[in-house]
Motif scaffolding. Structure first.
Motif, mmCIF file in Angstrom:
data_model
loop_
_atom_site.group_PDB
_atom_site.id
_atom_site.type_symbol
_atom_site.label_atom_id
_atom_site.label_comp_id
_atom_site.label_asym_id
_atom_site.label_seq_id
_atom_site.Cartn_x
_atom_site.Cartn_y
_atom_site.Cartn_z
ATOM 1 N N ARG A 103 0.832 -1.214 0.000
ATOM 2 C CA ARG A 103 0.000 0.000 0.000
ATOM 3 C C ARG A 103 0.858 1.251 0.000
ATOM 4 N N TYR A 104 1.936 1.218 0.790
ATOM 5 C CA TYR A 104 2.817 2.379 0.877
ATOM 6 C C TYR A 104 3.490 2.666 -0.465
ATOM 7 N N LEU A 105 4.011 1.643 -1.114
ATOM 8 C CA LEU A 105 4.673 1.830 -2.404
ATOM 9 C C LEU A 105 3.683 2.294 -3.462
ATOM 10 N N ARG A 106 2.493 1.704 -3.480
ATOM 11 C CA ARG A 106 1.488 2.098 -4.458
ATOM 12 C C ARG A 106 1.081 3.558 -4.256
ATOM 13 N N ALA A 107 0.856 3.951 -2.998
ATOM 14 C CA ALA A 107 0.441 5.326 -2.726
ATOM 15 C C ALA A 107 1.557 6.312 -3.042
ATOM 16 N N THR A 108 2.799 5.940 -2.758
ATOM 17 C CA THR A 108 3.924 6.826 -3.047
ATOM 18 C C THR A 108 4.054 7.067 -4.540
ATOM 19 N N LEU A 109 3.918 6.011 -5.335
ATOM 20 C CA LEU A 109 3.995 6.162 -6.786
ATOM 21 C C LEU A 109 2.830 6.991 -7.313
ATOM 22 N N GLY A 110 1.631 6.751 -6.789
ATOM 23 C CA GLY A 110 0.468 7.514 -7.227
ATOM 24 C C GLY A 110 0.568 8.980 -6.867
ATOM 25 N N ALA A 111 1.126 9.259 -5.677
ATOM 26 C CA ALA A 111 1.224 10.643 -5.219
ATOM 27 C C ALA A 111 2.177 11.458 -6.088
ATOM 28 N N SER A 112 3.140 10.793 -6.715
ATOM 29 C CA SER A 112 4.103 11.526 -7.531
ATOM 30 C C SER A 112 3.458 12.122 -8.777
ATOM 31 N N HIS A 113 2.238 11.687 -9.120
ATOM 32 C CA HIS A 113 1.550 12.190 -10.308
ATOM 33 C C HIS A 113 0.400 13.132 -9.956
ATOM 34 N N ALA A 114 0.200 13.423 -8.678
ATOM 35 C CA ALA A 114 -0.935 14.242 -8.248
ATOM 36 C C ALA A 114 -0.457 15.546 -7.614
ATOM 37 N N THR A 115 -1.249 16.592 -7.771
ATOM 38 C CA THR A 115 -0.958 17.865 -7.110
ATOM 39 C C THR A 115 -1.542 17.900 -5.705
ATOM 40 N N LEU A 116 -2.731 17.304 -5.552
ATOM 41 C CA LEU A 116 -3.426 17.283 -4.269
ATOM 42 C C LEU A 116 -4.069 15.919 -4.066
ATOM 43 N N HIS A 117 -4.275 15.561 -2.812
ATOM 44 C CA HIS A 117 -5.102 14.400 -2.493
ATOM 45 C C HIS A 117 -5.766 14.632 -1.138
ATOM 46 N N PRO A 118 -6.801 13.840 -0.790
ATOM 47 C CA PRO A 118 -7.499 14.065 0.478
ATOM 48 C C PRO A 118 -6.583 13.853 1.682
ATOM 49 N N LEU A 119 -6.848 14.601 2.720
ATOM 50 C CA LEU A 119 -6.056 14.467 3.943
ATOM 51 C C LEU A 119 -6.160 13.045 4.501
ATOM 52 N N ALA A 120 -7.311 12.398 4.294
ATOM 53 C CA ALA A 120 -7.460 11.013 4.754
ATOM 54 C C ALA A 120 -6.447 10.092 4.070
ATOM 55 N N THR A 121 -6.162 10.343 2.786
ATOM 56 C CA THR A 121 -5.172 9.542 2.071
ATOM 57 C C THR A 121 -3.776 9.790 2.629
ATOM 58 N N GLU A 122 -3.482 11.048 2.958
ATOM 59 C CA GLU A 122 -2.187 11.385 3.557
ATOM 60 C C GLU A 122 -1.998 10.646 4.877
ATOM 61 N N PHE A 123 -3.033 10.629 5.707
ATOM 62 C CA PHE A 123 -2.946 9.949 6.998
ATOM 63 C C PHE A 123 -2.846 8.429 6.818
#
Length: 201
Positions: A33-53
């Motif tokens: 989950r951590y690796l998938r989210a890290t890769l996805g975040a590199s292509h986004a400008t913003l995401h929900p605070l819940a996703t960050e947590f």
């Protein structure tokens, strides 16, 4: 993602596969989950605070694999703020700093608290640890003025946070790193963001 963190995690998982397969499976799930989210975040400008947590939760679960009971974690995200948009991985370097520079050098470890709240019409994101603390008080750092970089590069994470805030929010955001104000000691990092969706400064 720091390579040493990944290598340490995989080495610990290799041992757990034999000694405690259910725990190894749980840790693999966190890592995926951590690796998938890290890769996805590199292509986004913003995401929900819940996703960050959620991303922080997976990262801290992996750190707990190495630190065991020396690491205590508290994540505090009110329901009303879960969908508020924030820059991806904004808090990640602050949490990493808390572990690397605050808790790991301390034999007993300690606690990390990550909290989101509303204060004076702004979103306040705070990362607090009970680690070894700062050598001296740090002045408030506006988003457009990253901290000076020492020769050893130990402030890369905080400089990166300040740079990103300056790009997205200009003077409407701020970042402060200072000794924690209570008897437990440690360090407090605070990020203040406007409540409206940012446009490039």
């Amino acid at each position: 993602l720091e390579p040493h963190m990944l290598f340490n995690t995989l080495a610990n998982l290799r041992v757990l596969v034999t000694l405690d397969p259910p725990r190894a499976q749980a840790m693999l799930d966190h890592l995926i989950r951590y690796l998938r989210a890290t890769l996805g975040a590199s292509h986004a400008t913003l995401h929900p605070l819940a996703t960050e947590f959620a991303l922080l939760g997976d990262y801290l679960a992996l750190m707990a694999l190495r630190m065991g009971p020396r690491l205590q974690v508290q994540l505090d995200l009110p329901d009303a703020l879960r969908q508020h948009p924030v820059p991806p991985l904004l808090l990640q370097p602050l949490v990493e700093n808390s572990i690397r520079h605050g808790l790991e050098p301390q034999v007993a470890g300690g606690r990390i608290t990550v909290q989101a709240s509303l204060q004076a019409g702004q979103l306040l994101l705070a990362v607090r640890d009970t680690g070894v603390g700062l050598a001296e008080a740090a002045a408030p750092l506006p988003a457009t003025t990253p901290p000076a970089t020492p020769a050893d590069g130990s402030h890369y994470g905080t400089r990166h946070v300040a740079d990103r805030l300056a790009t997205l929010y200009g003077q409407r955001a701020s970042f402060q790193l200072r000794p924690a104000p209570d008897a437990d000691g440690g360090t407090l990092a605070e990020v203040r963001l406007p409540l409206d969706t940012p446009t490039p400064a």
